[in-house]
Scaffold this motif. Sequence first.
Motif, PDB file in Angstrom:
ATOM      1  N   ASN A 127     -11.650   8.257   1.343  1.00  0.00           N
ATOM      2  CA  ASN A 127     -11.718   6.960   2.021  1.00  0.00           C
ATOM      3  C   ASN A 127     -13.075   6.789   2.679  1.00  0.00           C
ATOM      4  OD1 ASN A 127     -10.531   4.480   2.652  1.00  0.00           O
ATOM      5  ND2 ASN A 127     -10.106   5.144   4.740  1.00  0.00           N
ATOM      6  N   TRP A 146      -5.612   0.892  -3.198  1.00  0.00           N
ATOM      7  CA  TRP A 146      -5.610   1.566  -1.894  1.00  0.00           C
ATOM      8  C   TRP A 146      -4.165   1.943  -1.558  1.00  0.00           C
ATOM      9  CZ3 TRP A 146      -4.208   2.529   2.948  1.00  0.00           C
ATOM     10  CH2 TRP A 146      -5.165   2.998   3.860  1.00  0.00           C
ATOM     11  N   ASN A 147      -3.934   3.215  -1.244  1.00  0.00           N
ATOM     12  CA  ASN A 147      -2.557   3.639  -0.932  1.00  0.00           C
ATOM     13  C   ASN A 147      -2.554   4.558   0.280  1.00  0.00           C
ATOM     14  OD1 ASN A 147      -2.545   6.645  -2.004  1.00  0.00           O
ATOM     15  ND2 ASN A 147      -3.702   5.399  -3.436  1.00  0.00           N
ATOM     16  N   PHE A 148      -1.394   4.626   0.927  1.00  0.00           N
ATOM     17  CA  PHE A 148      -1.321   5.376   2.192  1.00  0.00           C
ATOM     18  C   PHE A 148      -1.273   6.881   1.993  1.00  0.00           C
ATOM     19  CE2 PHE A 148      -0.192   1.423   4.468  1.00  0.00           C
ATOM     20  CZ  PHE A 148      -1.094   1.574   5.496  1.00  0.00           C
ATOM     21  N   GLU A 149      -1.251   7.340   0.734  1.00  0.00           N
ATOM     22  CA  GLU A 149      -1.244   8.780   0.534  1.00  0.00           C
ATOM     23  C   GLU A 149      -2.662   9.330   0.406  1.00  0.00           C
ATOM     24  OE1 GLU A 149       1.947  10.808  -1.923  1.00  0.00           O
ATOM     25  OE2 GLU A 149       0.153  11.187  -3.112  1.00  0.00           O
ATOM     26  N   ARG A 150      -3.455   8.740  -0.517  1.00  0.00           N
ATOM     27  CA  ARG A 150      -4.805   9.248  -0.728  1.00  0.00           C
ATOM     28  C   ARG A 150      -5.857   8.148  -0.718  1.00  0.00           C
ATOM     29  NH1 ARG A 150      -3.327  12.844  -5.734  1.00  0.00           N
ATOM     30  NH2 ARG A 150      -1.151  12.545  -5.214  1.00  0.00           N
ATOM     31  N   MET A 151      -5.480   6.999  -0.199  1.00  0.00           N
ATOM     32  CA  MET A 151      -6.369   5.861   0.048  1.00  0.00           C
ATOM     33  C   MET A 151      -7.176   5.391  -1.185  1.00  0.00           C
ATOM     34  SD  MET A 151      -7.084   6.487   4.038  1.00  0.00           S
ATOM     35  CE  MET A 151      -5.654   6.837   5.045  1.00  0.00           C
ATOM     36  N   ARG A 182       0.821  -1.206   0.000  1.00  0.00           N
ATOM     37  CA  ARG A 182       0.000   0.000   0.000  1.00  0.00           C
ATOM     38  C   ARG A 182       0.858   1.260   0.000  1.00  0.00           C
ATOM     39  NH1 ARG A 182      -5.449  -0.995   3.289  1.00  0.00           N
ATOM     40  NH2 ARG A 182      -5.805  -3.181   2.789  1.00  0.00           N
ATOM     41  N   TYR A 183       2.096   1.151   0.481  1.00  0.00           N
ATOM     42  CA  TYR A 183       3.026   2.271   0.333  1.00  0.00           C
ATOM     43  C   TYR A 183       3.541   2.345  -1.095  1.00  0.00           C
ATOM     44  CZ  TYR A 183       3.201   3.754   5.163  1.00  0.00           C
ATOM     45  OH  TYR A 183       2.859   4.279   6.373  1.00  0.00           O
ATOM     46  N   ASN A 208       1.959   1.516  -3.725  1.00  0.00           N
ATOM     47  CA  ASN A 208       0.885   2.017  -4.589  1.00  0.00           C
ATOM     48  C   ASN A 208       0.927   3.535  -4.772  1.00  0.00           C
ATOM     49  OD1 ASN A 208      -0.180  -0.461  -5.166  1.00  0.00           O
ATOM     50  ND2 ASN A 208      -1.804  -0.375  -3.631  1.00  0.00           N
ATOM     51  N   ILE A 209       1.526   4.237  -3.805  1.00  0.00           N
ATOM     52  CA  ILE A 209       1.631   5.701  -3.919  1.00  0.00           C
ATOM     53  C   ILE A 209       2.349   6.071  -5.216  1.00  0.00           C
ATOM     54  CG2 ILE A 209       2.655   7.766  -2.883  1.00  0.00           C
ATOM     55  CD1 ILE A 209       2.328   6.420  -0.159  1.00  0.00           C
ATOM     56  N   VAL A 260       0.053   6.001  -8.083  1.00  0.00           N
ATOM     57  CA  VAL A 260      -0.822   7.179  -8.099  1.00  0.00           C
ATOM     58  C   VAL A 260      -0.130   8.333  -8.823  1.00  0.00           C
ATOM     59  CG1 VAL A 260      -1.988   8.907  -6.700  1.00  0.00           C
ATOM     60  CG2 VAL A 260      -2.017   6.521  -5.979  1.00  0.00           C
ATOM     61  N   GLU A 309      -1.074  10.386 -12.342  1.00  0.00           N
ATOM     62  CA  GLU A 309      -1.190  11.842 -12.451  1.00  0.00           C
ATOM     63  C   GLU A 309      -0.313  12.383 -13.584  1.00  0.00           C
ATOM     64  OE1 GLU A 309      -2.679  13.723  -8.304  1.00  0.00           O
ATOM     65  OE2 GLU A 309      -0.557  13.206  -8.400  1.00  0.00           O
ATOM     66  N   LEU A 327      -8.926  12.663  -8.033  1.00  0.00           N
ATOM     67  CA  LEU A 327      -7.799  11.873  -7.518  1.00  0.00           C
ATOM     68  C   LEU A 327      -7.324  12.372  -6.146  1.00  0.00           C
ATOM     69  CD1 LEU A 327      -5.490  10.986 -10.549  1.00  0.00           C
ATOM     70  CD2 LEU A 327      -6.862   9.464  -9.143  1.00  0.00           C
ATOM     71  N   ASN A 352      -8.509   6.950  -3.680  1.00  0.00           N
ATOM     72  CA  ASN A 352      -8.710   7.957  -4.731  1.00  0.00           C
ATOM     73  C   ASN A 352      -8.759   7.360  -6.134  1.00  0.00           C
ATOM     74  OD1 ASN A 352      -5.996   7.299  -4.784  1.00  0.00           O
ATOM     75  ND2 ASN A 352      -5.316   9.365  -5.291  1.00  0.00           N
TER      76      ASN A 352
END
Lengths: 211, 258
Positions: B65, B25-30, A116-117, A119-120, A123, A127, B61, B32
């Motif tokens: 959550n 699911w990510n720890f920055e924007r869950m 999950r880290y 995945n940032i 993201v 973008e 984006l 989004n």
Amino acid sequence: MLRTVMFTLVAALVSLDITVFGQFMVSRPLVCGPLFGYLAGDIKTGLWIGMIVELIWIGSIPMGAAIPIDVTTITILSTIWSIALPGDQRHGIAILALALALPAGALFRQLDIALRYFNIRIVHWIEDGLEQGKDGRINRAIHIGLLLVFIKSFIFYITLSYAGIWLLSHLLPHLSETLLSGFELAWILLPLVGFGMVVVNFRSDKFPYFR
Amino acid sequence: MRSMNGNKKMLFTIYWRSFFIQALWNFERMQNVGFAYGLLPLIRMLYPDPEKRKEVLLRHLGFFNVHPYMVTIIFGIVASMEKDLTEGKSVTPEEITMLKANMAGPLSAIGDTFFWATWRPFTALLGASLILFFYDVNTFRGTWLPPLFFLVSYNLIQLPFRYWSLKIGFQLRGRIVRVIAGMEFQRAVNTIRYAGLFVLAIVLIYYLAVFAPGFNEKVIFGAFFLLTLLFGYVRVPPLILFYGTVLLAVGLAWLGIY
């Protein structure tokens, strides 16, 4: 060998249901226990293990950003391990497998957090793509997300099915008769712990939102 | 009429895509990316111009959550608002972003309480009791019954709810708050909770009758159940309870009591 690969493929598919796709509860211990028990050839052991894990961890839920210990992993690995091991005290062996599967569940949770880290980064990749007008990256990112979880689970389960069976089959001959009969007793005591957790889960002071 | 069918098709697309809400699911924007993924077909339809579309997608984006089942309500409302926005009705992009942030908290509380903490434990308890009732019946071949019963009874509520709440969110928008308040989740939660405790009492009595052989065992098992209750109330983690029980059992076996 082929059987283990098949188990692992099913396990990796089922693990998608934990977070990334649907939440249809296919990944709950109550379903995974009998499913993998059936695949490994002993559905009753799977049913009982699934029941114990489901009830004892009935109150641990993924609230907000919190990630609980992975009950799916605990159920799948302990079911596969205990059925693969030789010996007469079947229930005792199952408890031994369970006791070893709990750290595996905690490890799975840690890997989940790491992913999950990671995945940032995806993201930010989306973008960047959007800035260049590539909005198809959103679709692709979702597929990548599913694929990453699938691959992670596959590697995790195939490694640990072998490692667990190897470790347990070396450990088992050194365990005394008394120890295993203690485990046999735990087999029928643990459902009582589960019942206790059900009562605690249904207690009245647990629902602050509605008060 | 044609636009009605178009809406229905779009809602079904969003419904299917809502299952993937946590795929990235990510720890920055869950959630989004999951949210943008759900709306992508609609936004592509509403904004043929890539420049404007880019803006809208980047807007979605941002941090988001919510409970994965309750997201469909927000999808419904946002879909309807985005539609109005392109038709020049009185909606601003800021309102949409605000709505997403404001509704997520309360909806998550309902989802966590009803689905995670009440409905799932209840159906799981019923499934588990089926395991216990049929465990020693060798002639009974319905070993698939407990997991099937659990899956069917659990999903019978959540799957239709997710579609219904998407549709009703799309139609009613802000007025949905009144519908949700009128649904009396608290009453449902209370009823299911008491039903669960009632079922548990039966299961416990049955367990002591069948799985504890003698009178002494019944007393010990009963006392052990009360002890786990006590530990549970002071929030001893399940992990500790598991290992504690195994240790206790080994101790009893070592002493020769069992």
